[in-house]
Design an enzyme around this catalytic site. Sequence first.
Site, PDB file in Angstrom:
ATOM      1  N   ASN A  86      -0.661  19.085 -20.403  1.00  0.00           N
ATOM      2  CA  ASN A  86      -0.968  18.129 -21.468  1.00  0.00           C
ATOM      3  C   ASN A  86      -1.031  18.784 -22.844  1.00  0.00           C
ATOM      4  O   ASN A  86      -1.491  18.149 -23.802  1.00  0.00           O
ATOM      5  CB  ASN A  86      -2.298  17.428 -21.173  1.00  0.00           C
ATOM      6  CG  ASN A  86      -2.199  16.510 -19.972  1.00  0.00           C
ATOM      7  OD1 ASN A  86      -1.310  15.675 -19.874  1.00  0.00           O
ATOM      8  ND2 ASN A  86      -3.106  16.684 -19.020  1.00  0.00           N
ATOM      9  N   HIS A  91      -0.313  11.336 -27.726  1.00  0.00           N
ATOM     10  CA  HIS A  91      -0.605   9.999 -27.195  1.00  0.00           C
ATOM     11  C   HIS A  91      -1.332   9.143 -28.228  1.00  0.00           C
ATOM     12  O   HIS A  91      -1.099   7.927 -28.326  1.00  0.00           O
ATOM     13  CB  HIS A  91      -1.445  10.097 -25.923  1.00  0.00           C
ATOM     14  CG  HIS A  91      -0.654  10.440 -24.704  1.00  0.00           C
ATOM     15  ND1 HIS A  91      -1.240  10.776 -23.501  1.00  0.00           N
ATOM     16  CD2 HIS A  91       0.681  10.497 -24.485  1.00  0.00           C
ATOM     17  CE1 HIS A  91      -0.300  11.013 -22.598  1.00  0.00           C
ATOM     18  NE2 HIS A  91       0.873  10.861 -23.178  1.00  0.00           N
ATOM     19  N   HIS A 114       8.250   9.317 -27.230  1.00  0.00           N
ATOM     20  CA  HIS A 114       7.130  10.063 -26.663  1.00  0.00           C
ATOM     21  C   HIS A 114       7.215  11.539 -27.048  1.00  0.00           C
ATOM     22  O   HIS A 114       6.254  12.123 -27.546  1.00  0.00           O
ATOM     23  CB  HIS A 114       7.138   9.909 -25.141  1.00  0.00           C
ATOM     24  CG  HIS A 114       6.194  10.817 -24.428  1.00  0.00           C
ATOM     25  ND1 HIS A 114       4.827  10.637 -24.440  1.00  0.00           N
ATOM     26  CD2 HIS A 114       6.421  11.939 -23.673  1.00  0.00           C
ATOM     27  CE1 HIS A 114       4.242  11.585 -23.729  1.00  0.00           C
ATOM     28  NE2 HIS A 114       5.183  12.386 -23.255  1.00  0.00           N
ATOM     29  N   ARG A 146       0.814  -1.227   0.000  1.00  0.00           N
ATOM     30  CA  ARG A 146       0.000   0.000   0.000  1.00  0.00           C
ATOM     31  C   ARG A 146       0.841   1.268   0.000  1.00  0.00           C
ATOM     32  O   ARG A 146       0.367   2.354   0.342  1.00  0.00           O
ATOM     33  CB  ARG A 146      -0.991   0.008   1.163  1.00  0.00           C
ATOM     34  CG  ARG A 146      -2.015  -1.119   1.099  1.00  0.00           C
ATOM     35  CD  ARG A 146      -3.108  -0.924   2.148  1.00  0.00           C
ATOM     36  NE  ARG A 146      -4.122  -1.958   2.011  1.00  0.00           N
ATOM     37  CZ  ARG A 146      -4.117  -3.101   2.692  1.00  0.00           C
ATOM     38  NH1 ARG A 146      -3.145  -3.342   3.556  1.00  0.00           N
ATOM     39  NH2 ARG A 146      -5.081  -3.986   2.519  1.00  0.00           N
ATOM     40  N   ARG A 190      -3.289  21.835 -13.795  1.00  0.00           N
ATOM     41  CA  ARG A 190      -2.266  20.841 -14.131  1.00  0.00           C
ATOM     42  C   ARG A 190      -2.535  20.229 -15.507  1.00  0.00           C
ATOM     43  O   ARG A 190      -1.615  19.776 -16.186  1.00  0.00           O
ATOM     44  CB  ARG A 190      -2.195  19.735 -13.063  1.00  0.00           C
ATOM     45  CG  ARG A 190      -1.090  18.723 -13.354  1.00  0.00           C
ATOM     46  CD  ARG A 190      -0.764  17.818 -12.197  1.00  0.00           C
ATOM     47  NE  ARG A 190       0.312  16.902 -12.549  1.00  0.00           N
ATOM     48  CZ  ARG A 190       0.968  16.124 -11.698  1.00  0.00           C
ATOM     49  NH1 ARG A 190       0.675  16.155 -10.414  1.00  0.00           N
ATOM     50  NH2 ARG A 190       1.929  15.324 -12.117  1.00  0.00           N
ATOM     51  N   HIS A 215      -0.468  16.670 -25.950  1.00  0.00           N
ATOM     52  CA  HIS A 215      -0.507  15.253 -25.587  1.00  0.00           C
ATOM     53  C   HIS A 215      -1.722  14.510 -26.139  1.00  0.00           C
ATOM     54  O   HIS A 215      -1.682  13.285 -26.269  1.00  0.00           O
ATOM     55  CB  HIS A 215      -0.454  15.092 -24.067  1.00  0.00           C
ATOM     56  CG  HIS A 215       0.903  15.340 -23.488  1.00  0.00           C
ATOM     57  ND1 HIS A 215       1.580  16.530 -23.664  1.00  0.00           N
ATOM     58  CD2 HIS A 215       1.725  14.555 -22.745  1.00  0.00           C
ATOM     59  CE1 HIS A 215       2.752  16.457 -23.043  1.00  0.00           C
ATOM     60  NE2 HIS A 215       2.868  15.277 -22.489  1.00  0.00           N
ATOM     61  N   LYS A 266       6.866  23.332 -14.196  1.00  0.00           N
ATOM     62  CA  LYS A 266       6.036  22.212 -13.745  1.00  0.00           C
ATOM     63  C   LYS A 266       5.769  22.305 -12.248  1.00  0.00           C
ATOM     64  O   LYS A 266       4.649  22.051 -11.786  1.00  0.00           O
ATOM     65  CB  LYS A 266       6.689  20.880 -14.088  1.00  0.00           C
ATOM     66  CG  LYS A 266       5.798  19.704 -13.717  1.00  0.00           C
ATOM     67  CD  LYS A 266       6.054  18.471 -14.517  1.00  0.00           C
ATOM     68  CE  LYS A 266       4.970  17.425 -14.275  1.00  0.00           C
ATOM     69  NZ  LYS A 266       5.193  16.180 -15.011  1.00  0.00           N
ATOM     70  N   LYS A 315       3.063  11.610 -10.858  1.00  0.00           N
ATOM     71  CA  LYS A 315       2.249  10.751 -11.714  1.00  0.00           C
ATOM     72  C   LYS A 315       3.026   9.472 -12.002  1.00  0.00           C
ATOM     73  O   LYS A 315       4.119   9.513 -12.563  1.00  0.00           O
ATOM     74  CB  LYS A 315       1.910  11.447 -13.031  1.00  0.00           C
ATOM     75  CG  LYS A 315       0.748  12.402 -12.964  1.00  0.00           C
ATOM     76  CD  LYS A 315       0.399  12.870 -14.375  1.00  0.00           C
ATOM     77  CE  LYS A 315      -0.827  13.738 -14.400  1.00  0.00           C
ATOM     78  NZ  LYS A 315      -1.167  14.169 -15.784  1.00  0.00           N
ATOM     79  N   GLU A 320      -4.521  17.124 -10.726  1.00  0.00           N
ATOM     80  CA  GLU A 320      -5.039  17.503 -12.037  1.00  0.00           C
ATOM     81  C   GLU A 320      -6.548  17.765 -12.024  1.00  0.00           C
ATOM     82  O   GLU A 320      -7.301  17.279 -12.861  1.00  0.00           O
ATOM     83  CB  GLU A 320      -4.692  16.440 -13.102  1.00  0.00           C
ATOM     84  CG  GLU A 320      -4.716  16.985 -14.521  1.00  0.00           C
ATOM     85  CD  GLU A 320      -4.133  16.029 -15.538  1.00  0.00           C
ATOM     86  OE1 GLU A 320      -4.823  15.714 -16.512  1.00  0.00           O
ATOM     87  OE2 GLU A 320      -2.973  15.609 -15.375  1.00  0.00           O
ATOM     88  N   GLU A 337       9.168  18.501 -24.354  1.00  0.00           N
ATOM     89  CA  GLU A 337       8.489  18.871 -23.116  1.00  0.00           C
ATOM     90  C   GLU A 337       9.003  20.208 -22.583  1.00  0.00           C
ATOM     91  O   GLU A 337       8.241  21.004 -22.027  1.00  0.00           O
ATOM     92  CB  GLU A 337       8.659  17.771 -22.067  1.00  0.00           C
ATOM     93  CG  GLU A 337       8.038  16.430 -22.438  1.00  0.00           C
ATOM     94  CD  GLU A 337       6.511  16.410 -22.300  1.00  0.00           C
ATOM     95  OE1 GLU A 337       5.906  17.468 -22.052  1.00  0.00           O
ATOM     96  OE2 GLU A 337       5.936  15.306 -22.455  1.00  0.00           O
TER      97      GLU A 337
END
Length: 361
Positions: free
Chosen positions: A244, A251, A264, A121, A240, A247, A226, A142, A236, A184
């Site tokens: 993206n 993606h 990427h 956990r 935030r 993206h 960032k 993330k 997010e 980025e």
Amino acid sequence: MNVITVKTNSKQYDVCIGYGVLSHLQSKLESLVPKVSKILIITDDQVAPYYLEEVKQNCLHVNTVEQYVIPHGEKSKSFAIYEDCLTYCFDIQLDRNSLILALGGGVVGDLAGFVAATYMRGIRFIQMPTTLLAHDSAIGGKVAINLPKAKNIVGAFYQPELVLYELNFLTTLPIEEWRSGFAEVSKEAMISSIENLNWLMEHIHSLGNLENELIEKCVTMGISVKNEIVSKDERENGERAFLNLGHTLGHAIEAYLGYAKTTHGEAIAFGTLFSIYLSEQYFKIDLKYDEILRWYKQLEYPVYSNLEIESVVNLMKQDKKNIDLKIKYILLMDYGNPVTCELEEEFIKENLDSFLKQILS
């Protein structure tokens, strides 16, 4: 050494950036409370031959330092590799005072972070990026793995104890990884201010043989942008999402081509160009799209010429930011002024078609 402190609702931690910061690892580990019982370094088969032993030598005060080497590439962000990592954690008897050290690029950081977030956990972990791209993925907590049809769709928000960014690790990167990471950096400039973007365009004309000072400035700027965003919006729920930019299409291209068929960042750069083009059409404004296109071409970003529009847009609809399959898109009203818009599918298709024709002409 530059130190940027990330302050989120769940945790505060330092991002240490510079040449030679690896020498601070042992003292940073010794300062953790409770004391670290065991370390597991998760890395990949490309990074391990270069840096694994050096990092292990800087963990010598810990009684036991274990290692787990995964195959390099996006294919390792899978349930199978994730389960292998968890099984290894159990087999070597990691406990709740243990720590995972993610040594690698974005794939290693995402996977190792998700392992840390879910084993028992949640146990502690440290990000040690080895790529320019990972300046983005290592910050903000993330962590995730992929489904075959959707990137980063299974994951968590889970902050590291520390990010140690040894810039000497970047010396072995191939040129496509410099392009991937710089996509980025340029995105972060675009969403932050015209001044940041102009500085990049004035100083970065090639991504080969960059001076150390320029690299450090680019990395520090990107991480600072960032940090400013994630410190205000950890999960997010608001701004935030602006990170993206590019993206949604990026993606979709990765999924359409098959992961590892492009980097990427190269896909994100193409997606960012489309976001600028789309912003101009949607808001009827001038964002100097042609100048950005020339700059990206100068930096040798690839163009994706054989995209089937219907398939790509369907993949966009599966993006985790969307609700009820409506496409949420990050656009720019100006550089430094990003916004989230819900766009009609036909509007995206029409403009993607005209964008592809224009960029290939």
